[in-house]
Scaffold this active site. Sequence first.
Site, PDB file in Angstrom:
ATOM      1  N   ILE A  31       0.847  -1.202   0.000  1.00  0.00           N
ATOM      2  CA  ILE A  31       0.000   0.000   0.000  1.00  0.00           C
ATOM      3  C   ILE A  31       0.882   1.250   0.000  1.00  0.00           C
ATOM      4  CG2 ILE A  31      -1.711   1.332   1.307  1.00  0.00           C
ATOM      5  CD1 ILE A  31      -2.886  -1.339   2.310  1.00  0.00           C
ATOM      6  N   ILE A  80      10.742   0.532  13.544  1.00  0.00           N
ATOM      7  CA  ILE A  80      10.068   1.345  14.577  1.00  0.00           C
ATOM      8  C   ILE A  80      10.041   0.658  15.940  1.00  0.00           C
ATOM      9  CG2 ILE A  80       8.689   2.702  12.963  1.00  0.00           C
ATOM     10  CD1 ILE A  80       6.242   0.929  13.926  1.00  0.00           C
ATOM     11  N   TYR A 188      -4.077 -11.389  15.121  1.00  0.00           N
ATOM     12  CA  TYR A 188      -3.929 -10.154  14.318  1.00  0.00           C
ATOM     13  C   TYR A 188      -5.130  -9.227  14.528  1.00  0.00           C
ATOM     14  CZ  TYR A 188      -4.067  -7.611   9.724  1.00  0.00           C
ATOM     15  OH  TYR A 188      -4.151  -6.692   8.705  1.00  0.00           O
ATOM     16  N   TYR A 334      -2.222 -24.015   6.358  1.00  0.00           N
ATOM     17  CA  TYR A 334      -1.772 -22.983   7.313  1.00  0.00           C
ATOM     18  C   TYR A 334      -1.288 -23.555   8.643  1.00  0.00           C
ATOM     19  CZ  TYR A 334      -4.067 -19.301   4.494  1.00  0.00           C
ATOM     20  OH  TYR A 334      -4.439 -18.424   3.505  1.00  0.00           O
TER      21      TYR A 334
HETATM   22  P1  NAD Z   1       2.941  -4.822   3.516  1.00  0.00           P
HETATM   23  O1  NAD Z   1       3.431  -5.964   4.317  1.00  0.00           O
HETATM   24  O2  NAD Z   1       3.171  -4.837   2.052  1.00  0.00           O
HETATM   25  O3  NAD Z   1       3.514  -3.453   4.098  1.00  0.00           O
HETATM   26  C1  NAD Z   1       3.858  -3.251   5.438  1.00  0.00           C
HETATM   27  C2  NAD Z   1       5.215  -2.570   5.472  1.00  0.00           C
HETATM   28  O4  NAD Z   1       5.535  -2.256   6.838  1.00  0.00           O
HETATM   29  C3  NAD Z   1       6.361  -3.462   4.948  1.00  0.00           C
HETATM   30  O5  NAD Z   1       7.089  -2.811   3.938  1.00  0.00           O
HETATM   31  C4  NAD Z   1       7.225  -3.713   6.177  1.00  0.00           C
HETATM   32  O6  NAD Z   1       8.613  -3.819   5.877  1.00  0.00           O
HETATM   33  C5  NAD Z   1       6.906  -2.482   7.022  1.00  0.00           C
HETATM   34  N1  NAD Z   1       7.169  -2.726   8.442  1.00  0.00           N
HETATM   35  C6  NAD Z   1       6.651  -3.717   9.202  1.00  0.00           C
HETATM   36  N2  NAD Z   1       7.144  -3.643  10.449  1.00  0.00           N
HETATM   37  C7  NAD Z   1       7.990  -2.585  10.474  1.00  0.00           C
HETATM   38  C8  NAD Z   1       8.803  -2.020  11.483  1.00  0.00           C
HETATM   39  N3  NAD Z   1       8.848  -2.552  12.709  1.00  0.00           N
HETATM   40  N4  NAD Z   1       9.536  -0.929  11.188  1.00  0.00           N
HETATM   41  C9  NAD Z   1       9.508  -0.391   9.928  1.00  0.00           C
HETATM   42  N5  NAD Z   1       8.745  -0.900   8.938  1.00  0.00           N
HETATM   43  C10 NAD Z   1       8.004  -1.982   9.199  1.00  0.00           C
HETATM   44  O7  NAD Z   1       1.368  -4.702   3.817  1.00  0.00           O
HETATM   45  P2  NAD Z   1       0.247  -3.800   3.113  1.00  0.00           P
HETATM   46  O8  NAD Z   1      -0.676  -4.696   2.383  1.00  0.00           O
HETATM   47  O9  NAD Z   1       0.859  -2.656   2.439  1.00  0.00           O
HETATM   48  O10 NAD Z   1      -0.555  -3.305   4.400  1.00  0.00           O
HETATM   49  C11 NAD Z   1      -0.335  -2.067   5.040  1.00  0.00           C
HETATM   50  C12 NAD Z   1      -1.282  -1.926   6.223  1.00  0.00           C
HETATM   51  O11 NAD Z   1      -2.641  -2.107   5.813  1.00  0.00           O
HETATM   52  C13 NAD Z   1      -1.024  -2.940   7.345  1.00  0.00           C
HETATM   53  O12 NAD Z   1      -1.208  -2.294   8.579  1.00  0.00           O
HETATM   54  C14 NAD Z   1      -2.132  -3.974   7.160  1.00  0.00           C
HETATM   55  O13 NAD Z   1      -2.467  -4.595   8.377  1.00  0.00           O
HETATM   56  C15 NAD Z   1      -3.264  -3.127   6.610  1.00  0.00           C
HETATM   57  N6  NAD Z   1      -4.181  -3.936   5.791  1.00  0.00           N
HETATM   58  C16 NAD Z   1      -3.927  -4.183   4.464  1.00  0.00           C
HETATM   59  C17 NAD Z   1      -4.828  -4.934   3.727  1.00  0.00           C
HETATM   60  C18 NAD Z   1      -4.686  -5.165   2.248  1.00  0.00           C
HETATM   61  O14 NAD Z   1      -5.674  -5.495   1.625  1.00  0.00           O
HETATM   62  N7  NAD Z   1      -3.529  -4.985   1.644  1.00  0.00           N
HETATM   63  C19 NAD Z   1      -5.967  -5.494   4.341  1.00  0.00           C
HETATM   64  C20 NAD Z   1      -6.171  -5.248   5.697  1.00  0.00           C
HETATM   65  C21 NAD Z   1      -5.269  -4.464   6.404  1.00  0.00           C
HETATM   66  N1  UDP Z   2      -6.719 -18.938   0.307  1.00  0.00           N
HETATM   67  C1  UDP Z   2      -6.802 -20.085  -0.496  1.00  0.00           C
HETATM   68  N2  UDP Z   2      -5.682 -20.502  -1.172  1.00  0.00           N
HETATM   69  C2  UDP Z   2      -4.498 -19.864  -1.110  1.00  0.00           C
HETATM   70  C3  UDP Z   2      -4.399 -18.689  -0.290  1.00  0.00           C
HETATM   71  C4  UDP Z   2      -5.529 -18.261   0.401  1.00  0.00           C
HETATM   72  O1  UDP Z   2      -7.863 -20.718  -0.602  1.00  0.00           O
HETATM   73  O2  UDP Z   2      -3.527 -20.299  -1.776  1.00  0.00           O
HETATM   74  C5  UDP Z   2      -7.927 -18.423   0.999  1.00  0.00           C
HETATM   75  C6  UDP Z   2      -7.809 -18.166   2.493  1.00  0.00           C
HETATM   76  O3  UDP Z   2      -8.061 -19.334   3.237  1.00  0.00           O
HETATM   77  C7  UDP Z   2      -8.888 -17.105   2.700  1.00  0.00           C
HETATM   78  C8  UDP Z   2      -8.872 -16.316   1.394  1.00  0.00           C
HETATM   79  O4  UDP Z   2      -8.202 -17.148   0.443  1.00  0.00           O
HETATM   80  O5  UDP Z   2     -10.145 -17.726   2.822  1.00  0.00           O
HETATM   81  C9  UDP Z   2      -8.151 -14.960   1.465  1.00  0.00           C
HETATM   82  O6  UDP Z   2      -6.875 -15.131   2.016  1.00  0.00           O
HETATM   83  P1  UDP Z   2      -5.794 -13.987   2.155  1.00  0.00           P
HETATM   84  O7  UDP Z   2      -4.523 -14.625   2.590  1.00  0.00           O
HETATM   85  O8  UDP Z   2      -5.719 -13.154   0.942  1.00  0.00           O
HETATM   86  O9  UDP Z   2      -6.261 -13.038   3.350  1.00  0.00           O
HETATM   87  P2  UDP Z   2      -7.579 -12.737   4.164  1.00  0.00           P
HETATM   88  O10 UDP Z   2      -8.598 -12.211   3.216  1.00  0.00           O
HETATM   89  O11 UDP Z   2      -8.034 -14.008   4.824  1.00  0.00           O
HETATM   90  O12 UDP Z   2      -7.138 -11.710   5.144  1.00  0.00           O
END
Ligand code: NAD
Ligand code: UDP
Length: 393
Positions: A31, A80, A188, A334
Site C-alpha cells: 500500500i 520502529i 492479528y 496454514y
Molecule cells: P505490507 O506488508 O506490504 O507493508 C507493510 C510494510 O511495513 C512493509 O514494507 C514492512 O517492511 C513495514 N514494516 C513492518 N514492520 C515494520 C517495522 N517494525 N519498522 C519499519 N517498517 C516496518 O502490507 P500492506 O498490504 O501494504 O498493508 C499495510 C497496512 O494495511 C497494514 O497495517 C495492514 O495490516 C493493513 N491492511 C492491508 C490490507 C490489504 O488489503 N492490503 C488489508 C487489511 C489491512
Molecule cells: N486462500 C486459499 N488458497 C491460497 C491462499 C488463500 O484458498 O492459496 C484463501 C484463504 O483461506 C482465505 C482467502 O483465500 O479464505 C483470502 O486469504 P488472504 O490470505 O488473501 O487473506 P484474508 O482475506 O483471509 O485476510
Amino acid sequence: MAVAGETVRLDLDGRPIKPMTICMIGAGGFIGSHLCEELMFHTQHTVLAVDVYDDKIRHLLEPENGHPWSSRIQFHRLNIKHDSRLEGLIKISDLTINLAAICTPADYNTRPLDTIYSNFIDALPVVKYCVENDKRLIHFSTCEIYGKTIGWFLPKDHPLRKEPEYYMLKEDETPCIFGPIDKQRWSYACAKQLIERLIYAEGAENGLKFSIVRPFNWIGPRMDFIPGVDGPSEGVPRVLACFSNNLLRREKLKLVDGGESQRTFIYIKDAIEAVLRMIENPDRASGHIFNVGNPNNEVTVRQLAAMMTEIYAKVSGEPALDEPTVDVSSQEFYGEGYDDSDKRIPDMTIIKKQLEWEPKTSLFDLLETTLTYQHKTYAEAIKRATSKPSTTN
Ligand code: NAD
Ligand code: UDP
C-alpha cells in the site's frame, strides 16, 4: 481536484490544499508504495518514507533519474520497534500515516507473538508521539476486525443469512466476533482491535486527531511476493500472490477448506484515492473509522480462482490446466490454529458521506491489469529458475 503542476489543488470544500510533510511508516510495502507514487505524481506533498525495506519504492528514490519529485521524498531505513529517530520524524511532519504491520494470514497462527507485537506494541510509540506532539494520525487497521459475520452462526440454509443486518459490516454498529484463543488466527484482528480502541480513546480523552482505515482486500501490482523469486520459497503470501505463483508455475491453485469463504476485492488505485481524500480533507476525515472496499466485487475464493485462471490464460497466451484447482485443508495449508472470516461486505455509508468517494474498478478489470503485471514481472524469472539443472542427483 487539481493535479501537481497546476498552482492550486482544492479540497472537497473548495479550499486550497497546502503542501504538507507526511511521515509514512511502512512506506516500502504494497500500500505504501502506491501511496508514495500517488503523492509524488499527483500532489506537492513531501514524504518521509520509513521502512526496513525500500525495494518497492526504489523507482521513486533514485535521484540520478532526475525525477521532478526527488526533493519531496526521503527514505529512512529504520525499524520502529527500536529507533529513537522515529519521534523526530513525527515531530517535523504535519501528518503521520502508520502502515507498518505483519499482515499475512499465514503468520497469524504460526507467529502469533510477532503478529501481536507488530500490530499492537510496535504501534504504541507512534500513537504516543502523535498525541504528545499534537500531530494528526491516519492508522491502518483491517476489515478482519469484524471477524465472522452474525449470519455465520445461523444454519447454512437459514433465510436470515440473506438479510443485510446479518452480514453487512458497519463501522459504528457491527460487533467484532473472533474465535476462541486457541484459534490463533485471531491474534492479528485482536491486536488491531486494541490499537483501534487506544487511538479512539486518545481521541476522546486527549484530543488526538485521527482517522482509522479498515482495508477490505486491496489488491494489485506489488502485493506481497512470489515465493522463490522475490520472497522465501517456503513463504505463504496472501491469496492474490499465492494464486499468481501457482499460475506462473503451472501448478494447481489450492482452495483452502473448499474455497467457500467470500471476499470483496478492491483495486489498489481506487483505494489510494480514498486515502488521498483523507489526507487532504482533515476536517472531514478526523474522528472517523472508514471501511475502504468495493462491495460490488464479491466472490468466493473458488470463483476468484476460476476468474484468475481464465484471465491468466488470456494475458499469458498459455492454455489453463484441465483441472486448475485442488482442495486442501486449512490444517495442511496454514497449520494448527487457523480459522477464517466467512464473508466481508463493507458498508460504504460513512466514506460516501464524509469523503464523497466510491470505488470504480470491476473485479475482472483489476485482475486483468494485475495479472498482466505479474506475467510481465515474473514469468521469465520463473522460467529461468525452473529450467536450471538440478544440483542434486
Ligand atoms: P505490507 O506488508 O506490504 O507493508 C507493510 C510494510 O511495513 C512493509 O514494507 C514492512 O517492511 C513495514 N514494516 C513492518 N514492520 C515494520 C517495522 N517494525 N519498522 C519499519 N517498517 C516496518 O502490507 P500492506 O498490504 O501494504 O498493508 C499495510 C497496512 O494495511 C497494514 O497495517 C495492514 O495490516 C493493513 N491492511 C492491508 C490490507 C490489504 O488489503 N492490503 C488489508 C487489511 C489491512
Ligand atoms: N486462500 C486459499 N488458497 C491460497 C491462499 C488463500 O484458498 O492459496 C484463501 C484463504 O483461506 C482465505 C482467502 O483465500 O479464505 C483470502 O486469504 P488472504 O490470505 O488473501 O487473506 P484474508 O482475506 O483471509 O485476510
